[in-house]
Scaffold this motif. Sequence first.
Motif, PDB file in Angstrom:
ATOM      1  N   CYS A  15       0.826  -1.213   0.000  1.00  0.00           N
ATOM      2  CA  CYS A  15       0.000   0.000   0.000  1.00  0.00           C
ATOM      3  C   CYS A  15       0.863   1.267   0.000  1.00  0.00           C
ATOM      4  CB  CYS A  15      -0.925   0.023   1.217  1.00  0.00           C
ATOM      5  SG  CYS A  15      -2.324  -1.090   1.094  1.00  0.00           S
ATOM      6  N   GLY A  16       2.084   1.138   0.505  1.00  0.00           N
ATOM      7  CA  GLY A  16       2.974   2.294   0.561  1.00  0.00           C
ATOM      8  C   GLY A  16       3.441   2.780  -0.792  1.00  0.00           C
ATOM      9  N   VAL A  17       3.209   2.016  -1.866  1.00  0.00           N
ATOM     10  CA  VAL A  17       3.626   2.441  -3.203  1.00  0.00           C
ATOM     11  C   VAL A  17       2.434   2.648  -4.130  1.00  0.00           C
ATOM     12  CG1 VAL A  17       5.904   1.381  -3.037  1.00  0.00           C
ATOM     13  CG2 VAL A  17       4.001   0.024  -3.866  1.00  0.00           C
ATOM     14  N   PRO A  32      -0.413   6.833  -0.948  1.00  0.00           N
ATOM     15  CA  PRO A  32       0.047   5.848   0.040  1.00  0.00           C
ATOM     16  C   PRO A  32      -0.461   6.085   1.455  1.00  0.00           C
ATOM     17  CG  PRO A  32       1.838   7.301  -0.645  1.00  0.00           C
ATOM     18  CD  PRO A  32       0.696   7.564  -1.559  1.00  0.00           C
ATOM     19  N   LYS A  33      -0.554   7.348   1.881  1.00  0.00           N
ATOM     20  CA  LYS A  33      -1.000   7.613   3.254  1.00  0.00           C
ATOM     21  C   LYS A  33      -2.439   7.154   3.458  1.00  0.00           C
ATOM     22  CE  LYS A  33       2.127  11.457   4.234  1.00  0.00           C
ATOM     23  NZ  LYS A  33       2.244  12.886   4.602  1.00  0.00           N
ATOM     24  N   VAL A  59      -2.562   3.186   3.243  1.00  0.00           N
ATOM     25  CA  VAL A  59      -2.093   2.502   4.446  1.00  0.00           C
ATOM     26  C   VAL A  59      -3.105   2.635   5.573  1.00  0.00           C
ATOM     27  CG1 VAL A  59      -0.323   2.487   6.228  1.00  0.00           C
ATOM     28  CG2 VAL A  59       0.347   2.677   3.835  1.00  0.00           C
ATOM     29  N   ASP A  72      -5.575   0.033  -8.514  1.00  0.00           N
ATOM     30  CA  ASP A  72      -5.078   0.614  -7.270  1.00  0.00           C
ATOM     31  C   ASP A  72      -5.579  -0.192  -6.064  1.00  0.00           C
ATOM     32  OD1 ASP A  72      -3.393   3.052  -6.530  1.00  0.00           O
ATOM     33  OD2 ASP A  72      -5.093   3.305  -5.177  1.00  0.00           O
TER      34      ASP A  72
END
Length: 524
Positions: free
Chosen positions: A300-302, A306-307, A310, A453
């Motif tokens: 999820c960080g990419v 991302p914020k 996550v 996504d």
Amino acid sequence: MCNCSEQTRCHHEALLPPTKACPALGDRLRSARSGDGSAVAEVASIVRLAAPIVGAGLLMYMRSLVSMLFLGRLGRLPLAGGSLALGFANITGYSVLSGLAAGMDPVCGQAFGAGRTSILTAALRRTVLLLLAASVPISLLWLAMHRVLVATGQDPDIAAAAYDFILCSLPDLVVQSFLHPLRVYLRAQSITLPLTYAAGAALLLHVPINCLLVHSLHLEIRGVALGAVCTNLNFLLFLMAYVYIFGLMHGNDGNGKASACATPAEEGAVEWRCYVRLSVHSCMSVCLEWWWYEIMVLLCGVLADPKAAVAAMGILIQTTSLLYIFPHSLSGAVSTRVGHELGAGRPERARLAARVGLACGAALGLVACAFAASVRGVWARMFTTEAAILRLASAALPILGAAELGNCPQTAGCGVLRGSARPEKGARINVAAFYGVGMPAALALAFWPARLDFPGMWTGMLAAQMVCAALMLHAVQSTDWAEQAVRALELMGAIVAEVDDDVKSVHADAAKAKADNGVLVVNW
């Protein structure tokens, strides 16, 4: 030839010892009254086992929520550090100990079904030693956590807060090394209600302990970690007190009398090699699925945002953790029932328990799916008000619910494989489903070529769970239950493990011939 005296009535005479020599299975008398071998009676047996485990799971889930609330009141840095430490601890420690302890399930369940209670005590002792040994390298890794986090690019302040938390969590490894095996030990004897009582009593003490450590002693994030350790320790002490008061140790039958034919040789019937093999395969089965969720968090960080991704993933994993309590409890109950019937030499009853367990898992999946779909518009609002997070969580909740249609029955099927001493098959299924199908599907749908996504990643999870459920259903449906009853005898030491294939074939044929009678007789 057997050299036992007539008075002792050795187990070599027949598979099922005299009634007075066997511990009473709490569900069997009621099952007989309800109609021997009926599906309704089996549902009642499984529900009686699973309901208290669900209660204990919900209470311990509330304990985790209380700890998170205390971290949140301390500020953003302690909350971030504590969350990071818990994720690291789950991946590297708690999942490993939980998986290793699951290796007790087939040994204890089948031993109790066969009336060999001394084997349960030996299994408990050896599993505790195995978990304590595994805690040593885990502790060394935790001690090096700060350097690991900084080396992987984590914020130094968050890494320092996480290190404070995990250092104070080190005693929890010792507590869990006793707690996990003791819970399996009790469940194998159809004793589950004390788990709920002990968890409730520990939860009542959790809030005052946290208030004392966090606010009165000003230990802050260290106090939250120590509070969780103290609550787990209280849970363990309550269970140990129950075991001691009711005389459930040293091979007793619950009335303070040692079971008949319990000899020192019996305690060594299941060798260390067998314990380790079952424990490692069970650990792989548990950890492979557990780690897959953590890999999803990292991916999820990419993503595009991302914020938000996550944060939404954190909310959804908390949701799946809550829902998972129910199929996980069902899995434990099914494992116990299958182990009991195989140990008692009743393959048809084991088959019935497996099929009823899968049906209950499918019903749980429908309920979980309906719940996730019905709360998609309001569930995430309990955690946040940010529009981006709400949008991602609401889009993924129906997919999460659909994944539960596969997750619940496959978790019940995992209990069937564990109860029949086949955890290695569950591990292979998890590798094929989650890493052979789910991971490529998640990457393809989330990034390229589909570029869906966040919803694409959860669609990969849906694919993994459906494939896992299909493979698990095939594994259970293709089981030769008469053969599994013979394997149970071998595991308990009633059949020498090194017998040649011809003798095994004779035993299997005899088992199938007697299966319709519900009692397996072995002719020597």
